[in-house]
Design an enzyme around this catalytic site. Sequence first.
Site, PDB file in Angstrom:
ATOM      1  N   SER A 157       0.860  -1.184   0.000  1.00 23.81           N
ATOM      2  CA  SER A 157       0.000   0.000   0.000  1.00 23.81           C
ATOM      3  C   SER A 157       0.891   1.227   0.000  1.00 23.81           C
ATOM      4  O   SER A 157       2.088   1.131   0.309  1.00 23.81           O
ATOM      5  CB  SER A 157      -0.859  -0.001   1.267  1.00 23.81           C
ATOM      6  OG  SER A 157      -1.507   1.236   1.461  1.00 23.81           O
ATOM      7  N   TYR A 170      -2.415  -1.427  10.352  1.00 20.60           N
ATOM      8  CA  TYR A 170      -2.375  -1.559   8.886  1.00 20.60           C
ATOM      9  C   TYR A 170      -1.029  -1.076   8.345  1.00 20.60           C
ATOM     10  O   TYR A 170      -0.373  -1.761   7.551  1.00 20.60           O
ATOM     11  CB  TYR A 170      -3.523  -0.745   8.286  1.00 20.60           C
ATOM     12  CG  TYR A 170      -3.688  -0.887   6.789  1.00 20.60           C
ATOM     13  CD1 TYR A 170      -4.285  -2.021   6.247  1.00 20.60           C
ATOM     14  CD2 TYR A 170      -3.272   0.111   5.917  1.00 20.60           C
ATOM     15  CE1 TYR A 170      -4.451  -2.149   4.868  1.00 20.60           C
ATOM     16  CE2 TYR A 170      -3.441  -0.008   4.550  1.00 20.60           C
ATOM     17  CZ  TYR A 170      -4.036  -1.138   4.026  1.00 20.60           C
ATOM     18  OH  TYR A 170      -4.201  -1.267   2.663  1.00 20.60           O
TER      19      TYR A 170
HETATM   20  N1  NAD Z   1      -8.787  -0.179  -1.524  1.00 26.63           N
HETATM   21  C1  NAD Z   1      -7.749   0.581  -1.253  1.00 26.63           C
HETATM   22  O1  NAD Z   1      -7.845   1.840  -1.220  1.00 26.63           O
HETATM   23  C2  NAD Z   1      -6.376  -0.038  -1.029  1.00 26.63           C
HETATM   24  C3  NAD Z   1      -5.265   0.790  -1.038  1.00 26.63           C
HETATM   25  C4  NAD Z   1      -4.000   0.241  -0.865  1.00 26.63           C
HETATM   26  C5  NAD Z   1      -3.856  -1.120  -0.671  1.00 26.63           C
HETATM   27  N2  NAD Z   1      -4.970  -1.913  -0.644  1.00 26.63           N
HETATM   28  C6  NAD Z   1      -4.751  -3.346  -0.458  1.00 26.63           C
HETATM   29  O2  NAD Z   1      -5.196  -4.015  -1.616  1.00 26.63           O
HETATM   30  C7  NAD Z   1      -5.576  -5.357  -1.285  1.00 26.63           C
HETATM   31  C8  NAD Z   1      -6.946  -5.662  -1.884  1.00 26.63           C
HETATM   32  O3  NAD Z   1      -7.893  -4.818  -1.267  1.00 26.63           O
HETATM   33  P1  NAD Z   1      -9.250  -4.337  -1.988  1.00 26.63           P
HETATM   34  O4  NAD Z   1      -9.167  -2.863  -2.097  1.00 26.63           O
HETATM   35  O5  NAD Z   1      -9.492  -5.145  -3.206  1.00 26.63           O
HETATM   36  O6  NAD Z   1     -10.289  -4.678  -0.813  1.00 26.63           O
HETATM   37  P2  NAD Z   1     -11.550  -5.687  -0.755  1.00 26.63           P
HETATM   38  O7  NAD Z   1     -11.969  -5.694   0.673  1.00 26.63           O
HETATM   39  O8  NAD Z   1     -12.548  -5.283  -1.776  1.00 26.63           O
HETATM   40  O9  NAD Z   1     -10.939  -7.092  -1.173  1.00 26.63           O
HETATM   41  C9  NAD Z   1     -10.120  -7.828  -0.303  1.00 26.63           C
HETATM   42  C10 NAD Z   1     -10.404  -9.300  -0.510  1.00 26.63           C
HETATM   43  O10 NAD Z   1      -9.537 -10.034   0.389  1.00 26.63           O
HETATM   44  C11 NAD Z   1     -10.327 -11.050   0.993  1.00 26.63           C
HETATM   45  N3  NAD Z   1      -9.787 -11.412   2.301  1.00 26.63           N
HETATM   46  C12 NAD Z   1      -9.741 -10.638   3.417  1.00 26.63           C
HETATM   47  N4  NAD Z   1      -9.237 -11.326   4.437  1.00 26.63           N
HETATM   48  C13 NAD Z   1      -8.957 -12.572   3.966  1.00 26.63           C
HETATM   49  C14 NAD Z   1      -8.421 -13.738   4.552  1.00 26.63           C
HETATM   50  N5  NAD Z   1      -8.112 -13.782   5.857  1.00 26.63           N
HETATM   51  N6  NAD Z   1      -8.229 -14.823   3.775  1.00 26.63           N
HETATM   52  C15 NAD Z   1      -8.574 -14.802   2.465  1.00 26.63           C
HETATM   53  N7  NAD Z   1      -9.119 -13.735   1.863  1.00 26.63           N
HETATM   54  C16 NAD Z   1      -9.293 -12.629   2.606  1.00 26.63           C
HETATM   55  C17 NAD Z   1     -11.717 -10.447   1.130  1.00 26.63           C
HETATM   56  O11 NAD Z   1     -12.718 -11.442   1.325  1.00 26.63           O
HETATM   57  C18 NAD Z   1     -11.850  -9.669  -0.162  1.00 26.63           C
HETATM   58  O12 NAD Z   1     -12.418 -10.440  -1.193  1.00 26.63           O
HETATM   59  C19 NAD Z   1      -5.511  -5.438   0.234  1.00 26.63           C
HETATM   60  O13 NAD Z   1      -4.299  -6.039   0.628  1.00 26.63           O
HETATM   61  C20 NAD Z   1      -5.533  -3.987   0.663  1.00 26.63           C
HETATM   62  O14 NAD Z   1      -4.931  -3.777   1.909  1.00 26.63           O
HETATM   63  C21 NAD Z   1      -6.224  -1.413  -0.828  1.00 26.63           C
END
Ligand code: NAD
Length: 273
Positions: A157, A170
């Site tokens: 991130s 986080y």
């Molecule tokens: N959305 C943002 O602004 C953002 C920014 C920077 C980084 N991220 C990172 O990107 C990645 C994806 O996030 P996203 O934005 O698609 O969010 P999201 O919540 O839409 O998707 C995350 C997915 O991970 C799955 N998940 C969560 N915990 C889990 C576990 N213990 N085992 C298996 N699956 C699990 C969830 O069920 C979900 O489908 C994450 O690592 C998040 O930290 C997101």
Amino acid sequence: MSNELQGKVALITGAARGQGRTHAVKLASMGADIVAYDIAGSAGEFLPYPAATTEDLAETRRLVEELDRRILTVQGDVRDKAALRAAADRAVAELGSIDVVVANAGICEPAKWQDITDESWQATIDINLTGVWNTITATAQHMIDAGNGGSVIVTSSYAGKKVQPMMIHYTSSKHALVGLTRGFAIELGLHGIRVNSVHPGGVATPMGGGGMLDAIAESTKENPKVNQMGQSFMEPGWLEPEKISDVVAFLASDASGGMTSEHLSVDLGTQYF
Ligand SMILES: NC(=O)c1ccc[n+]([C@@H]2O[C@H](COP(=O)([O-])OP(=O)(O)OC[C@H]3O[C@@H](n4cnc5c(N)ncnc54)[C@H](O)[C@@H]3O)[C@@H](O)[C@H]2O)c1
């Protein structure tokens, strides 16, 4: 990059929705078969946004099959190494190999340090950091044994390079992924396997839905100036998940063959403020 991943298999965690789903669709559009691993259920009652569902995971399956690629969907937790190992073994048995690993699953809770419970601290570290360790250690030996190299992509991130205010757990987990990426890049490099991380800024996924914006506002209300951190150079300041998938596709392909132990920001400049 079309068809560049023909005959290859990509295992993606957190693939039921959000970025994991768009990564699955993008890599499938380049010819890869997909293993989509996701908890598809609650990862913690403390999270302010809705959990992914089995219907979400089924929709990822539909989208990949629409591209005429094969997909294994596995409902499992990245905290469960035995389940990840079983998914990796199944991938090799049924699809033939594992060539690309995208360790993307993660959770995010905005909270002041006084409001971060021991439970949410531990779950954040267990999923965001140990979950990536589990994902790579469950898959790497298969890649080594196949002898074809490969690409491992870790989702960190902007909070892994700078700091996401009011998210100490986080931010800690995402910083730790930089060290994890460097360490694995050294050891897997011996086997021709590249390991890089991506660092998204704000991305329009369900993680930002539900009560997330209210939770951010609540966590910063005594210290509102921190809301000015994490500003991007460009409007609207956040990205559609497909933009992150384009970079994941680059890292998965030979176009990035000269890169390992790199940490790519996809954040419209957010890390510089
Ligand atoms: N959305 C943002 O602004 C953002 C920014 C920077 C980084 N991220 C990172 O990107 C990645 C994806 O996030 P996203 O934005 O698609 O969010 P999201 O919540 O839409 O998707 C995350 C997915 O991970 C799955 N998940 C969560 N915990 C889990 C576990 N213990 N085992 C298996 N699956 C699990 C969830 O069920 C979900 O489908 C994450 O690592 C998040 O930290 C997101």
